[in-house]
Design a protein around this motif. Structure first.
Motif, PDB file in Angstrom:
ATOM      1  N   PHE A   1      -2.097 -18.655 -26.899  1.00  0.00           N
ATOM      2  CA  PHE A   1      -2.129 -18.409 -28.339  1.00  0.00           C
ATOM      3  C   PHE A   1      -2.764 -19.618 -28.999  1.00  0.00           C
ATOM      4  N   GLY A   2      -4.017 -19.474 -29.428  1.00  0.00           N
ATOM      5  CA  GLY A   2      -4.769 -20.652 -29.832  1.00  0.00           C
ATOM      6  C   GLY A   2      -5.065 -21.454 -28.582  1.00  0.00           C
ATOM      7  N   LEU A   3      -4.670 -22.718 -28.579  1.00  0.00           N
ATOM      8  CA  LEU A   3      -4.767 -23.537 -27.374  1.00  0.00           C
ATOM      9  C   LEU A   3      -3.410 -23.708 -26.710  1.00  0.00           C
TER      10      LEU A   3
ATOM     11  N   ASN B   1      -6.703 -13.664 -27.112  1.00  0.00           N
ATOM     12  CA  ASN B   1      -6.468 -13.677 -28.550  1.00  0.00           C
ATOM     13  C   ASN B   1      -7.451 -14.601 -29.264  1.00  0.00           C
ATOM     14  N   ASN B   2      -7.747 -15.751 -28.646  1.00  0.00           N
ATOM     15  CA  ASN B   2      -8.675 -16.728 -29.218  1.00  0.00           C
ATOM     16  C   ASN B   2      -9.806 -17.009 -28.243  1.00  0.00           C
ATOM     17  N   ALA B   3     -10.818 -17.704 -28.728  1.00  0.00           N
ATOM     18  CA  ALA B   3     -11.964 -18.055 -27.877  1.00  0.00           C
ATOM     19  C   ALA B   3     -12.036 -19.547 -27.619  1.00  0.00           C
ATOM     20  N   GLY B   4     -10.894 -20.241 -27.708  1.00  0.00           N
ATOM     21  CA  GLY B   4     -10.867 -21.668 -27.472  1.00  0.00           C
ATOM     22  C   GLY B   4     -11.557 -22.435 -28.587  1.00  0.00           C
ATOM     23  N   VAL B   5     -11.871 -23.700 -28.309  1.00  0.00           N
ATOM     24  CA  VAL B   5     -12.651 -24.523 -29.226  1.00  0.00           C
ATOM     25  C   VAL B   5     -13.903 -24.966 -28.486  1.00  0.00           C
TER      26      VAL B   5
ATOM     27  N   ASP C   1     -15.118 -27.582 -27.076  1.00  0.00           N
ATOM     28  CA  ASP C   1     -15.127 -28.369 -25.845  1.00  0.00           C
ATOM     29  C   ASP C   1     -13.864 -28.210 -25.015  1.00  0.00           C
ATOM     30  N   PHE C   2     -13.183 -27.076 -25.194  1.00  0.00           N
ATOM     31  CA  PHE C   2     -11.933 -26.873 -24.452  1.00  0.00           C
ATOM     32  C   PHE C   2     -11.612 -25.388 -24.360  1.00  0.00           C
ATOM     33  N   GLY C   3     -10.896 -25.011 -23.316  1.00  0.00           N
ATOM     34  CA  GLY C   3     -10.524 -23.614 -23.128  1.00  0.00           C
ATOM     35  C   GLY C   3     -11.744 -22.749 -22.879  1.00  0.00           C
ATOM     36  N   LEU C   4     -11.738 -21.549 -23.426  1.00  0.00           N
ATOM     37  CA  LEU C   4     -12.853 -20.631 -23.217  1.00  0.00           C
ATOM     38  C   LEU C   4     -14.156 -21.147 -23.811  1.00  0.00           C
ATOM     39  N   GLY C   5     -14.067 -22.122 -24.699  1.00  0.00           N
ATOM     40  CA  GLY C   5     -15.270 -22.735 -25.242  1.00  0.00           C
ATOM     41  C   GLY C   5     -16.141 -23.342 -24.155  1.00  0.00           C
ATOM     42  N   LEU C   6     -15.534 -23.797 -23.070  1.00  0.00           N
ATOM     43  CA  LEU C   6     -16.291 -24.368 -21.949  1.00  0.00           C
ATOM     44  C   LEU C   6     -17.125 -23.292 -21.260  1.00  0.00           C
ATOM     45  N   LEU C   7     -16.563 -22.093 -21.120  1.00  0.00           N
ATOM     46  CA  LEU C   7     -17.310 -20.978 -20.518  1.00  0.00           C
ATOM     47  C   LEU C   7     -18.427 -20.504 -21.442  1.00  0.00           C
ATOM     48  N   LEU C   8     -18.154 -20.525 -22.745  1.00  0.00           N
ATOM     49  CA  LEU C   8     -19.173 -20.126 -23.710  1.00  0.00           C
ATOM     50  C   LEU C   8     -20.361 -21.081 -23.678  1.00  0.00           C
ATOM     51  N   HIS C   9     -20.094 -22.369 -23.557  1.00  0.00           N
ATOM     52  CA  HIS C   9     -21.178 -23.357 -23.539  1.00  0.00           C
ATOM     53  C   HIS C   9     -22.096 -23.168 -22.340  1.00  0.00           C
ATOM     54  N   LYS C  10     -21.545 -22.676 -21.230  1.00  0.00           N
ATOM     55  CA  LYS C  10     -22.360 -22.459 -20.035  1.00  0.00           C
ATOM     56  C   LYS C  10     -22.892 -21.025 -19.964  1.00  0.00           C
ATOM     57  N   ARG C  11     -22.726 -20.274 -21.040  1.00  0.00           N
ATOM     58  CA  ARG C  11     -23.212 -18.891 -21.127  1.00  0.00           C
ATOM     59  C   ARG C  11     -22.635 -18.020 -20.001  1.00  0.00           C
ATOM     60  N   GLN C  12     -21.373 -18.254 -19.667  1.00  0.00           N
ATOM     61  CA  GLN C  12     -20.748 -17.475 -18.598  1.00  0.00           C
ATOM     62  C   GLN C  12     -20.056 -16.221 -19.119  1.00  0.00           C
ATOM     63  N   ILE C  13     -19.889 -16.141 -20.445  1.00  0.00           N
ATOM     64  CA  ILE C  13     -19.231 -14.977 -21.047  1.00  0.00           C
ATOM     65  C   ILE C  13     -20.279 -14.080 -21.694  1.00  0.00           C
TER      66      ILE C  13
ATOM     67  N   GLU D   1      -2.676 -28.899 -11.821  1.00  0.00           N
ATOM     68  CA  GLU D   1      -2.737 -30.338 -11.578  1.00  0.00           C
ATOM     69  C   GLU D   1      -2.620 -31.141 -12.868  1.00  0.00           C
ATOM     70  N   LYS D   2      -3.173 -30.602 -13.951  1.00  0.00           N
ATOM     71  CA  LYS D   2      -3.206 -31.350 -15.198  1.00  0.00           C
ATOM     72  C   LYS D   2      -3.215 -30.395 -16.379  1.00  0.00           C
ATOM     73  N   PHE D   3      -2.433 -30.703 -17.397  1.00  0.00           N
ATOM     74  CA  PHE D   3      -2.407 -29.904 -18.625  1.00  0.00           C
ATOM     75  C   PHE D   3      -2.586 -30.833 -19.820  1.00  0.00           C
ATOM     76  N   GLU D   4      -3.683 -30.654 -20.551  1.00  0.00           N
ATOM     77  CA  GLU D   4      -3.934 -31.493 -21.733  1.00  0.00           C
ATOM     78  C   GLU D   4      -3.104 -31.042 -22.935  1.00  0.00           C
ATOM     79  N   LYS D   5      -2.904 -29.716 -23.043  1.00  0.00           N
ATOM     80  CA  LYS D   5      -2.102 -29.148 -24.137  1.00  0.00           C
ATOM     81  C   LYS D   5      -2.612 -29.613 -25.500  1.00  0.00           C
ATOM     82  N   ARG D   6      -3.870 -29.359 -25.749  1.00  0.00           N
ATOM     83  CA  ARG D   6      -4.453 -29.782 -27.025  1.00  0.00           C
ATOM     84  C   ARG D   6      -3.921 -28.959 -28.202  1.00  0.00           C
ATOM     85  N   ILE D   7      -4.116 -29.494 -29.395  1.00  0.00           N
ATOM     86  CA  ILE D   7      -3.741 -28.809 -30.638  1.00  0.00           C
ATOM     87  C   ILE D   7      -5.022 -28.540 -31.425  1.00  0.00           C
ATOM     88  N   GLU D   8      -5.185 -27.301 -31.901  1.00  0.00           N
ATOM     89  CA  GLU D   8      -6.404 -26.941 -32.634  1.00  0.00           C
ATOM     90  C   GLU D   8      -6.552 -27.740 -33.917  1.00  0.00           C
ATOM     91  N   GLN D   9      -5.541 -27.667 -34.759  1.00  0.00           N
ATOM     92  CA  GLN D   9      -5.592 -28.365 -36.046  1.00  0.00           C
ATOM     93  C   GLN D   9      -4.299 -29.149 -36.199  1.00  0.00           C
TER      94      GLN D   9
END
Length: 238
Positions: free
Chosen positions: A27-29, A53-57, A59-71, A218-226
């Motif tokens: 939900f969000g990030l 529900n969201n498309a990430g931001v 430089d994180f989450g699904l935004g990384l796949l979008l940047h590489k045109r994988q979606i 292995e690692k969870f950044e758990k970023r916050i959108e805003q």
């Protein structure tokens, strides 16, 4: 008891191929399957249809796949935090299907429960209803929505055991819960992987029968959108 553990995210996403449809929880990030997404980025799989529900931001989450045109196509409810998503959508590079949030959740839950379709009043009279069957219930129009069909569902949980039983924490439960078991194969990444019997049966949100693969991230950044904070108020001396 079947042991559903896999070694890592790379092993967990084995079998995900170009052109497949994926559900991704969170939900969000909050509560997104970070490690699995990173593994997908490294795999270079492309032409994906992603239900989230969201498309990430950017430089994180699904935004990384979008940047590489994988979606190739994004099916979401809210996408306002991602500038690259906006650019690709407006330029026609990305197919987008915006869905009312409750309908999105129910289309996932229906797939999870084996329900092929349902009627909902949400979206009637808007673009959402175009081309869809309409039926009146008690004098109110409802549109027919079909359950999602996903090749893989990828969810993130707080705790899980070897059999795939899961416990979610807080807001991370929102879309991870209805997506677990809603794909042909469900992958669960967890913060803590414990032995069978260690989880309180009364606290389990998703039973292991819904899960085919599980691993500890292995690692969870758990970023916050805003991040919104107020100014610290200094104590005034009397």
């Amino acid at each position: 008891m079947i042991d559903k553990r896999v070694q890592n995210a790379k092993k967990a996403i084995a079998g995900i191929k170009d052109g497949m449809t994926l559900m991704l929880g969170g939900f969000g990030l909050c509560g997104i399957p970070e490690n699995s997404i990173n593994a997908l980025v490294e795999s270079d799989v492309k032409d994906l249809t992603c239900i989230s529900n969201n498309a990430g931001v950017d430089d994180f989450g699904l935004g990384l796949l979008l940047h590489k045109r994988q979606i190739k196509k994004m099916i979401s409810s809210y996408v306002g935090e991602n500038a690259e998503f906006e650019r690709q959508m407006l330029s026609g590079e990305l197919e987008v299907e915006l869905t009312p949030q409750g309908t999105l959740a129910e289309k996932c839950r229906a797939a999870q429960a084996g329900i092929p379709a349902f009627y909902t009043p949400a979206g009637f009279g808007t673009e959402v209803a175009e081309g869809k069957e309409v039926k009146d219930f008690k004098g109110k129009p409802h549109i027919l929505e079909f359950a999602y069909e996903a090749d893989f569902a990828i969810v993130k949980a707080w705790k899980g055991d070897h059999a795939g039983n899961l416990i979610f924490k807080g807001s991370a439960r929102n879309f991870n819960h209805p997506m677990a078991g809603a794909g042909k194969i469900t992958i669960a990444e967890v913060e803590e992987l414990v032995e069978p019997g260690e989880l309180d049966p009364n606290q389990i949100h998703i039973p292991g029968i819904m899960i085919q693969r599980i691993f500890q991230g292995e690692k969870f950044e758990k970023r916050i959108e805003q991040r919104t904070v107020r100014k610290k108020i200094k104590n005034k001396k009397p």
